[in-house]
Design a protein around this motif. Structure first.
Motif, PDB file in Angstrom:
ATOM      1  N   THR A  30       4.349 -19.273   8.759  1.00 40.09           N
ATOM      2  CA  THR A  30       4.522 -17.830   8.922  1.00 40.09           C
ATOM      3  C   THR A  30       5.542 -17.470   9.993  1.00 40.09           C
ATOM      4  O   THR A  30       5.822 -16.286  10.196  1.00 40.09           O
ATOM      5  CB  THR A  30       3.179 -17.169   9.289  1.00 40.09           C
ATOM      6  N   THR A  48       0.517  -6.560  12.215  1.00 40.81           N
ATOM      7  CA  THR A  48       1.187  -5.576  11.371  1.00 40.81           C
ATOM      8  C   THR A  48       0.994  -5.952   9.904  1.00 40.81           C
ATOM      9  O   THR A  48       0.563  -7.069   9.584  1.00 40.81           O
ATOM     10  CB  THR A  48       2.700  -5.543  11.673  1.00 40.81           C
ATOM     11  N   LEU A  49       1.363  -5.045   9.028  1.00 42.87           N
ATOM     12  CA  LEU A  49       1.315  -5.333   7.590  1.00 42.87           C
ATOM     13  C   LEU A  49       2.231  -6.506   7.266  1.00 42.87           C
ATOM     14  O   LEU A  49       1.876  -7.373   6.460  1.00 42.87           O
ATOM     15  CB  LEU A  49       1.711  -4.097   6.783  1.00 42.87           C
ATOM     16  N   ASP A  50       3.387  -6.564   7.904  1.00 40.66           N
ATOM     17  CA  ASP A  50       4.304  -7.688   7.674  1.00 40.66           C
ATOM     18  C   ASP A  50       3.642  -9.022   8.019  1.00 40.66           C
ATOM     19  O   ASP A  50       3.835 -10.016   7.320  1.00 40.66           O
ATOM     20  CB  ASP A  50       5.582  -7.522   8.501  1.00 40.66           C
ATOM     21  N   THR A  51       2.861  -9.033   9.094  1.00 37.04           N
ATOM     22  CA  THR A  51       2.159 -10.253   9.492  1.00 37.04           C
ATOM     23  C   THR A  51       1.129 -10.641   8.441  1.00 37.04           C
ATOM     24  O   THR A  51       1.024 -11.816   8.066  1.00 37.04           O
ATOM     25  CB  THR A  51       1.488 -10.064  10.868  1.00 37.04           C
ATOM     26  N   ILE A  53       1.227  -9.940   5.304  1.00 34.30           N
ATOM     27  CA  ILE A  53       1.976 -10.415   4.133  1.00 34.30           C
ATOM     28  C   ILE A  53       2.407 -11.862   4.334  1.00 34.30           C
ATOM     29  O   ILE A  53       2.279 -12.690   3.421  1.00 34.30           O
ATOM     30  CB  ILE A  53       3.180  -9.492   3.839  1.00 34.30           C
ATOM     31  N   LYS A  54       2.894 -12.195   5.511  1.00 34.24           N
ATOM     32  CA  LYS A  54       3.283 -13.576   5.815  1.00 34.24           C
ATOM     33  C   LYS A  54       2.089 -14.520   5.682  1.00 34.24           C
ATOM     34  O   LYS A  54       2.211 -15.617   5.115  1.00 34.24           O
ATOM     35  CB  LYS A  54       3.844 -13.677   7.239  1.00 34.24           C
ATOM     36  N   ASP A  57       1.097 -14.901   1.987  1.00 35.44           N
ATOM     37  CA  ASP A  57       2.068 -15.762   1.307  1.00 35.44           C
ATOM     38  C   ASP A  57       1.848 -17.235   1.680  1.00 35.44           C
ATOM     39  O   ASP A  57       1.877 -18.104   0.812  1.00 35.44           O
ATOM     40  CB  ASP A  57       3.502 -15.351   1.655  1.00 35.44           C
ATOM     41  N   ILE A  63      -2.620  -9.879  -1.116  1.00 36.32           N
ATOM     42  CA  ILE A  63      -3.175  -9.055  -0.041  1.00 36.32           C
ATOM     43  C   ILE A  63      -4.623  -8.637  -0.339  1.00 36.32           C
ATOM     44  O   ILE A  63      -5.475  -8.709   0.544  1.00 36.32           O
ATOM     45  CB  ILE A  63      -2.276  -7.821   0.221  1.00 36.32           C
TER      46      ILE A  63
END
Length: 104
Positions: A30, A48-51, A53-54, A57, A63
């Motif tokens: 990540t 965060t949302l980005d975190t 998502i990482k 993935d 999600i």
């Protein structure tokens, strides 16, 4: 009731462990710091949302699955007992029918 951040963190930890991935490996996949992964899993961080998502993935899941929280039996009993104790006759009868249908 249990803190939501702790529930999500525990969910991430469980998913990671089931896949046989260490915190270090998840951090590498990540591009996050191992200490940050640990703080997320303990419910101490505010990712965060980005975190998220990482992390999703890296764990090869969506999600929605990441946030699909499983409650302990005691927590479920509290979730059920609250509305039932405040319910009127109609709501209680409906709840009883639903529970009977599920438990058959």
């Amino acid at each position: 009731m249990t803190d939501v951040k702790k529930l999500i963190g525990n969910r991430i930890k469980t998913l990671r462990q089931v896949r046989g991935i260490s915190q270090e490996e998840l951090a590498e996949k990540t591009s996050l710091n191992t200490k940050y992964i640990s703080s997320i899993e303990r419910g101490k961080a505010n990712p965060t949302l980005d975190t998220f998502i990482k992390i999703a993935d890296a764990l090869k899941l969506g999600i929605p699955e990441l946030f699909s929280i499983e409650y302990e039996p005691k927590e479920l009993a509290q979730l059920i007992a609250g509305p039932i104790s405040e319910g009127d006759s109609t709501k209680l009868q409906l709840a009883a029918k639903v529970l009977n249908a599920i438990c058959r």
